[in-house]
Design a protein around this motif. Structure first.
Motif, PDB file in Angstrom:
ATOM      1  N   GLY A   1     -42.769   6.969 -98.201  1.00 42.51           N
ATOM      2  CA  GLY A   1     -43.509   5.713 -98.175  1.00 42.51           C
ATOM      3  C   GLY A   1     -43.712   5.135 -99.560  1.00 42.51           C
ATOM      4  N   GLY A   2     -43.837   5.988-100.583  1.00 36.40           N
ATOM      5  CA  GLY A   2     -44.011   5.502-101.940  1.00 36.40           C
ATOM      6  C   GLY A   2     -42.816   4.720-102.441  1.00 36.40           C
ATOM      7  N   ALA A   3     -41.621   5.125-102.010  1.00 31.47           N
ATOM      8  CA  ALA A   3     -40.414   4.403-102.410  1.00 31.47           C
ATOM      9  C   ALA A   3     -40.389   3.013-101.785  1.00 31.47           C
ATOM     10  CB  ALA A   3     -39.173   5.196-102.002  1.00 31.47           C
ATOM     11  N   PHE A   4     -40.734   2.930-100.506  1.00 26.40           N
ATOM     12  CA  PHE A   4     -40.743   1.623 -99.842  1.00 26.40           C
ATOM     13  C   PHE A   4     -41.854   0.735-100.399  1.00 26.40           C
ATOM     14  CE2 PHE A   4     -38.266   3.896 -96.583  1.00 26.40           C
ATOM     15  CZ  PHE A   4     -37.251   2.971 -96.393  1.00 26.40           C
ATOM     16  N   TYR A   5     -43.000   1.318-100.729  1.00 26.99           N
ATOM     17  CA  TYR A   5     -44.082   0.527-101.307  1.00 26.99           C
ATOM     18  C   TYR A   5     -43.655  -0.064-102.651  1.00 26.99           C
ATOM     19  CZ  TYR A   5     -48.696  -0.902-102.913  1.00 26.99           C
ATOM     20  OH  TYR A   5     -49.751  -1.644-103.372  1.00 26.99           O
ATOM     21  N   GLN A   6     -43.000   0.748-103.479  1.00 31.72           N
ATOM     22  CA  GLN A   6     -42.526   0.253-104.769  1.00 31.72           C
ATOM     23  C   GLN A   6     -41.532  -0.882-104.578  1.00 31.72           C
ATOM     24  OE1 GLN A   6     -43.288   0.434-107.771  1.00 31.72           O
ATOM     25  NE2 GLN A   6     -41.457  -0.197-108.894  1.00 31.72           N
ATOM     26  N   LEU A   7     -40.642  -0.745-103.612  1.00 29.80           N
ATOM     27  CA  LEU A   7     -39.678  -1.810-103.335  1.00 29.80           C
ATOM     28  C   LEU A   7     -40.393  -3.069-102.850  1.00 29.80           C
ATOM     29  CD1 LEU A   7     -36.698  -2.631-103.172  1.00 29.80           C
ATOM     30  CD2 LEU A   7     -36.648  -1.686-100.849  1.00 29.80           C
ATOM     31  N   GLY A   8     -41.422  -2.895-102.019  1.00 32.20           N
ATOM     32  CA  GLY A   8     -42.196  -4.039-101.543  1.00 32.20           C
ATOM     33  C   GLY A   8     -42.862  -4.793-102.669  1.00 32.20           C
ATOM     34  N   ASP A   9     -43.394  -4.078-103.645  1.00 33.55           N
ATOM     35  CA  ASP A   9     -44.025  -4.732-104.795  1.00 33.55           C
ATOM     36  C   ASP A   9     -43.031  -5.616-105.551  1.00 33.55           C
ATOM     37  OD1 ASP A   9     -46.631  -3.959-104.520  1.00 33.55           O
ATOM     38  OD2 ASP A   9     -46.594  -2.432-106.083  1.00 33.55           O
ATOM     39  N   ILE A  10     -41.835  -5.099-105.759  1.00 29.68           N
ATOM     40  CA  ILE A  10     -40.838  -5.872-106.502  1.00 29.68           C
ATOM     41  C   ILE A  10     -40.431  -7.116-105.716  1.00 29.68           C
ATOM     42  CG2 ILE A  10     -38.525  -5.816-107.510  1.00 29.68           C
ATOM     43  CD1 ILE A  10     -38.964  -2.763-107.868  1.00 29.68           C
ATOM     44  N   HIS A  11     -40.199  -6.954-104.410  1.00 33.37           N
ATOM     45  CA  HIS A  11     -39.863  -8.116-103.577  1.00 33.37           C
ATOM     46  C   HIS A  11     -40.970  -9.174-103.650  1.00 33.37           C
ATOM     47  CE1 HIS A  11     -36.151  -6.816-101.866  1.00 33.37           C
ATOM     48  NE2 HIS A  11     -36.647  -5.802-101.189  1.00 33.37           N
ATOM     49  N   ARG A  12     -42.223  -8.733-103.589  1.00 30.91           N
ATOM     50  CA  ARG A  12     -43.341  -9.692-103.608  1.00 30.91           C
ATOM     51  C   ARG A  12     -43.380 -10.464-104.918  1.00 30.91           C
ATOM     52  NH1 ARG A  12     -48.065  -8.918-105.893  1.00 30.91           N
ATOM     53  NH2 ARG A  12     -47.864  -6.633-105.891  1.00 30.91           N
ATOM     54  N   LEU A  13     -43.219  -9.778-106.012  1.00 29.71           N
ATOM     55  CA  LEU A  13     -43.270 -10.437-107.312  1.00 29.71           C
ATOM     56  C   LEU A  13     -42.118 -11.424-107.489  1.00 29.71           C
ATOM     57  CD1 LEU A  13     -44.253  -7.406-109.569  1.00 29.71           C
ATOM     58  CD2 LEU A  13     -45.720  -9.297-108.854  1.00 29.71           C
ATOM     59  N   ARG A  14     -40.999 -11.156-106.848  1.00 31.77           N
ATOM     60  CA  ARG A  14     -39.842 -12.046-106.953  1.00 31.77           C
ATOM     61  C   ARG A  14     -39.886 -13.176-105.916  1.00 31.77           C
ATOM     62  NH1 ARG A  14     -34.925  -7.710-107.609  1.00 31.77           N
ATOM     63  NH2 ARG A  14     -33.679  -9.550-107.147  1.00 31.77           N
ATOM     64  N   GLY A  15     -40.911 -13.187-105.084  1.00 36.21           N
ATOM     65  CA  GLY A  15     -41.042 -14.243-104.090  1.00 36.21           C
ATOM     66  C   GLY A  15     -40.245 -13.996-102.830  1.00 36.21           C
ATOM     67  N   GLU A  16     -39.726 -12.787-102.647  1.00 37.30           N
ATOM     68  CA  GLU A  16     -38.955 -12.432-101.454  1.00 37.30           C
ATOM     69  C   GLU A  16     -39.935 -11.863-100.418  1.00 37.30           C
ATOM     70  OE1 GLU A  16     -35.291 -11.252-104.485  1.00 37.30           O
ATOM     71  OE2 GLU A  16     -36.556  -9.707-103.575  1.00 37.30           O
ATOM     72  N   LEU A  17     -40.734 -12.757 -99.864  1.00 39.40           N
ATOM     73  CA  LEU A  17     -41.899 -12.325 -99.102  1.00 39.40           C
ATOM     74  C   LEU A  17     -41.537 -11.649 -97.788  1.00 39.40           C
ATOM     75  CD1 LEU A  17     -44.383 -15.261 -99.790  1.00 39.40           C
ATOM     76  CD2 LEU A  17     -43.828 -13.252-101.175  1.00 39.40           C
ATOM     77  N   ALA A  18     -40.488 -12.099 -97.113  1.00 33.71           N
ATOM     78  CA  ALA A  18     -40.082 -11.449 -95.863  1.00 33.71           C
ATOM     79  C   ALA A  18     -39.603 -10.026 -96.132  1.00 33.71           C
ATOM     80  CB  ALA A  18     -38.984 -12.261 -95.175  1.00 33.71           C
ATOM     81  N   ASP A  19     -38.838  -9.851 -97.218  1.00 33.07           N
ATOM     82  CA  ASP A  19     -38.378  -8.509 -97.575  1.00 33.07           C
ATOM     83  C   ASP A  19     -39.554  -7.627 -97.979  1.00 33.07           C
ATOM     84  OD1 ASP A  19     -35.721  -9.145 -97.110  1.00 33.07           O
ATOM     85  OD2 ASP A  19     -35.372  -9.806 -99.170  1.00 33.07           O
ATOM     86  N   ALA A  20     -40.523  -8.216 -98.680  1.00 35.80           N
ATOM     87  CA  ALA A  20     -41.711  -7.457 -99.068  1.00 35.80           C
ATOM     88  C   ALA A  20     -42.480  -6.992 -97.834  1.00 35.80           C
ATOM     89  CB  ALA A  20     -42.617  -8.309 -99.960  1.00 35.80           C
ATOM     90  N   GLU A  21     -42.626  -7.884 -96.868  1.00 36.98           N
ATOM     91  CA  GLU A  21     -43.319  -7.537 -95.618  1.00 36.98           C
ATOM     92  C   GLU A  21     -42.654  -6.340 -94.946  1.00 36.98           C
ATOM     93  OE1 GLU A  21     -46.267  -8.154 -92.823  1.00 36.98           O
ATOM     94  OE2 GLU A  21     -45.785  -9.960 -93.962  1.00 36.98           O
ATOM     95  N   GLN A  22     -41.339  -6.372 -94.858  1.00 39.02           N
ATOM     96  CA  GLN A  22     -40.620  -5.284 -94.206  1.00 39.02           C
ATOM     97  C   GLN A  22     -40.785  -3.968 -94.969  1.00 39.02           C
ATOM     98  OE1 GLN A  22     -36.435  -5.988 -93.721  1.00 39.02           O
ATOM     99  NE2 GLN A  22     -36.045  -4.036 -92.719  1.00 39.02           N
ATOM    100  N   ALA A  23     -40.681  -4.024 -96.299  1.00 44.63           N
ATOM    101  CA  ALA A  23     -40.797  -2.810 -97.100  1.00 44.63           C
ATOM    102  C   ALA A  23     -42.197  -2.205 -96.986  1.00 44.63           C
ATOM    103  CB  ALA A  23     -40.467  -3.113 -98.562  1.00 44.63           C
ATOM    104  N   TYR A  24     -43.227  -3.047 -97.043  1.00 42.06           N
ATOM    105  CA  TYR A  24     -44.589  -2.534 -96.901  1.00 42.06           C
ATOM    106  C   TYR A  24     -44.800  -1.897 -95.522  1.00 42.06           C
ATOM    107  CZ  TYR A  24     -46.146  -4.939-101.183  1.00 42.06           C
ATOM    108  OH  TYR A  24     -46.328  -5.351-102.482  1.00 42.06           O
ATOM    109  N   ARG A  25     -44.240  -2.529 -94.498  1.00 37.03           N
ATOM    110  CA  ARG A  25     -44.392  -1.967 -93.153  1.00 37.03           C
ATOM    111  C   ARG A  25     -43.706  -0.600 -93.049  1.00 37.03           C
ATOM    112  NH1 ARG A  25     -46.921  -5.059 -89.702  1.00 37.03           N
ATOM    113  NH2 ARG A  25     -47.042  -7.324 -90.027  1.00 37.03           N
ATOM    114  N   GLN A  26     -42.542  -0.478 -93.675  1.00 33.53           N
ATOM    115  CA  GLN A  26     -41.862   0.816 -93.661  1.00 33.53           C
ATOM    116  C   GLN A  26     -42.672   1.858 -94.433  1.00 33.53           C
ATOM    117  OE1 GLN A  26     -38.008  -1.096 -94.900  1.00 33.53           O
ATOM    118  NE2 GLN A  26     -37.129   0.416 -93.499  1.00 33.53           N
ATOM    119  N   ALA A  27     -43.292   1.437 -95.531  1.00 33.67           N
ATOM    120  CA  ALA A  27     -44.162   2.353 -96.274  1.00 33.67           C
ATOM    121  C   ALA A  27     -45.296   2.848 -95.387  1.00 33.67           C
ATOM    122  CB  ALA A  27     -44.717   1.660 -97.519  1.00 33.67           C
ATOM    123  N   GLY A  28     -45.898   1.921 -94.640  1.00 28.34           N
ATOM    124  CA  GLY A  28     -46.975   2.300 -93.733  1.00 28.34           C
ATOM    125  C   GLY A  28     -46.518   3.237 -92.634  1.00 28.34           C
ATOM    126  N   GLN A  29     -45.303   3.053 -92.154  1.00 22.97           N
ATOM    127  CA  GLN A  29     -44.781   3.926 -91.106  1.00 22.97           C
ATOM    128  C   GLN A  29     -44.619   5.364 -91.589  1.00 22.97           C
ATOM    129  OE1 GLN A  29     -41.178   1.939 -89.900  1.00 22.97           O
ATOM    130  NE2 GLN A  29     -42.269   0.248 -88.913  1.00 22.97           N
TER     131      GLN A  29
END
Length: 568
Positions: free
Chosen positions: A282-310
């Protein structure tokens, strides 16, 4: 053609000695299929399988090794094997089986009170006490393990135990003592005195602890060393490697190499989901979600955060900041408030280790509350963050605290008070070579300069910030900076929110109606009205409305003043 088993064994052992673990695992496995390996070679095979991420195979072989050691009454070595079985199961979040192996191994020592390898059995107990917040208990248990490790000359036990002592001291809030112990453990790692599994494990946990206490310089130093260690071992491809990639990604993100950071995070996700190591996936997906969010790739960030939560990872403050980026301030407020409530729940909150968890949520809390115009909550969060920065005295935490304080003072319409804090934050971020955080602070400095009438200063700060955002690939920040560059400063230093309130006031709206229109509390509107009166030097709503029309700030014809009894 007959296989020369002895020659093949020599090649397999050499591959293991050279740390070519993939080659060693394949070679040993092929020999084992023809002629069962002896217990020492099985042990080598288990280590190689573990380091290339073939967790199930490693566990199967370790079971064989343990059984053979017990049958041969090699109790000390069997305890070491039981410990690595515990680690393998715990690493895959199978805690019941992990604990069962330690319990089974403990029974072997019932009549062996002099068994120095019992240090291996104390390490899981110290880890459990750390998780439970019993930091003094963890320190004492690890201290006993270290003494046993010294007695039997086992550098792995000693190094892990000293490392756990360091984390226990950090948890107690004795940061300097704890970091010295972590560095002491890392000396053994750097000198090559420990096994590869312990080396990878302690590297990663040390870097993680440095991030938790905001010791960016130390985290960067050890991450560089870890990168060199990993790069010299191209067949280091398993779950341990995945964790190392997470830390590499964090460092790359901090220094502004976002594309490379995203690549490392993706590789970590791939390695951890295709091997084993569910506890950190989950830590790997959370880190990826942070990068997507900062780059404005919000749909990708949403998916990565959800995978982290799973995978059971805590997804705050990432999700809350994502909601803010999506424009859903209400959801962002709810999410960050829930996260803070969870982190402060129970008697452990006052334990310093829990405070560190709290400190990682507070910067996002302040940012969201400022965006929601709940300045009382933002002010409380900034004050708590400042207290923690004073307690722990690390540059990164001090920078976050100064940024938070300045943002709240700026939102209150106090640019003269905000500027010193923001300048300090910007200076600290520059010293830490953190370009994104420095650029975000520059945007606030530009706001403060503009409110104080320094248009040239504001333009310089905004231009520098925009350039940094562009280089980083922070598209949402570039858009916001572009909008601010073209925005005209308001008269008398009124903030944008205060202009909105003044326009509605000039339209004859009561405080209650303004609060409804702008989704604010009446108390907040009353504060804004008071600030407006002071800035434009008027004493009544009628005079404020006249000022608004005179300076082109009103959009509709004035209505009669609010009737007596309406809130002001």
């Amino acid at each position: 053609m007959a296989v020369d088993v002895d020659a093949e064994l020599d090649r397999a052992r050499q591959a293991h000695l050279d740390r070519r673990w993939g080659d060693a695992a394949d070679a040993f496995a092929e020999i084992d299929a023809i002629n069962p390996l002896d217990v020492d070679d099985l042990d080598r095979l288990a280590e190689a399988l573990d380091l290339v991420g073939r967790g199930d195979d490693a566990i199967s072989v370790l079971r064989r090794v343990y059984t053979a050691r017990v049958a041969a009454r090699q109790i000390e070595k069997a305890l070491r094997n039981a410990f690595w079985l515990y680690r393998a199961f715990a690493f895959n979040a199978e805690f019941a089986q992990a604990g069962a192996w330690i319990a089974r191994a403990t029974r072997l020592t019932a009549e062996r009170t002099d068994c120095s390898e019992q240090g291996y059995l104390l390490l899981p107990a110290a880890e459990r006490e750390l998780r439970d917040g019993d930091y003094q208990g963890a320190f004492t248990t690890a201290e006993k393990a270290a003494a046993l490790g010294v007695r039997c000359g086992d550098r792995d036990v000693v190094t892990v135990a000293v490392h756990l002592q360091g984390r226990a001291r950090v948890g107690e809030g004795r940061i300097s003592e704890g970091l010295v112990l972590l560095d002491e453990a890392m000396l053994a790692i750097s000198a090559g005195e420990t096994s590869s599994r312990v080396t990878a494990w302690i590297y990663c946990k040390t870097i993680q602890t440095c991030h938790q206490v905001y010791d960016v310089h130390r985290a960067r130093e050890w991450t560089v060393a870890l990168n060199a260690w990993c790069d010299s071992r191209p067949q280091f491809t398993g779950a341990y490697s995945g964790i190392c990639r997470i830390h590499r990604s964090e460092l790359l993100q901090l220094v502004g190499a976002w594309p490379e950071a995203a690549d490392e995070a993706r590789l970590a996700c791939r390695q951890l989901t295709h091997g084993y190591g569910l506890i950190v996936t989950g830590g790997a997906f959370y880190q990826l979600g942070d990068i997507h969010r900062l780059r404005g790739e919000l749909a990708d960030a949403e998916q990565a955060y959800r995978q982290a939560g799973q995978y059971g990872w805590l997804v705050q403050p990432g999700i809350a900041l994502l909601r803010l980026a999506q424009g859903d301030t209400t959801a962002a407020m709810a999410a960050i408030r829930c996260a803070l409530a969870e982190s402060t729940d129970g008697p452990l909150y006052r334990v310093p280790g829990r405070e560190l968890t709290h400190s990682q949520l507070l910067p996002a809390y302040v940012e969201i509350m400022v965006a929601a115009d709940d300045l009382a909550a933002a002010d409380a969060g900034a004050a708590e963050l400042a207290a923690l920065a004073e307690r722990y005295r690390t540059p990164a935490l001090s920078a976050r605290a100064a940024h938070a304080l300045g943002s709240v003072q700026l939102a209150r319409g106090e640019p003269d008070r905000a500027l010193p804090a923001l300048r300090r934050a910007c200076r600290l971020w520059h010293d830490l070579e953190a370009p994104y955080e420095a650029a975000r602070t520059k945007v606030l400095i530009a706001h403060a300069c503009r409110l104080m009438g320094d248009a040239d200063g504001a333009t310089l700060e905004l231009t520098a910030a925009r350039q940094a955002f562009h280089v980083l690939g922070a598209r949402p920040d570039v858009i916001r900076a572009d909008a601010l560059v073209g925005e005209k400063p308001t008269l008398c230093g009124l903030s944008r929110r205060e202009v909105e309130v003044l326009r509605l006031l000039a339209a004859g709206r009561s405080n209650r109606t303004i609060a409804t229109d702008l989704v604010l509390s009446e108390k907040t509107v009353q504060r804004h009205v008071s600030n407006i009166f002071g800035k434009i030097d008027v004493g009544s709503r009628t005079a404020a409305a006249a000022y608004a029309f005179e300076h082109g700030l009103a959009r509709v014809s004035p209505s009669p003043a609010a009737p007596p009894g309406s809130s002001s």
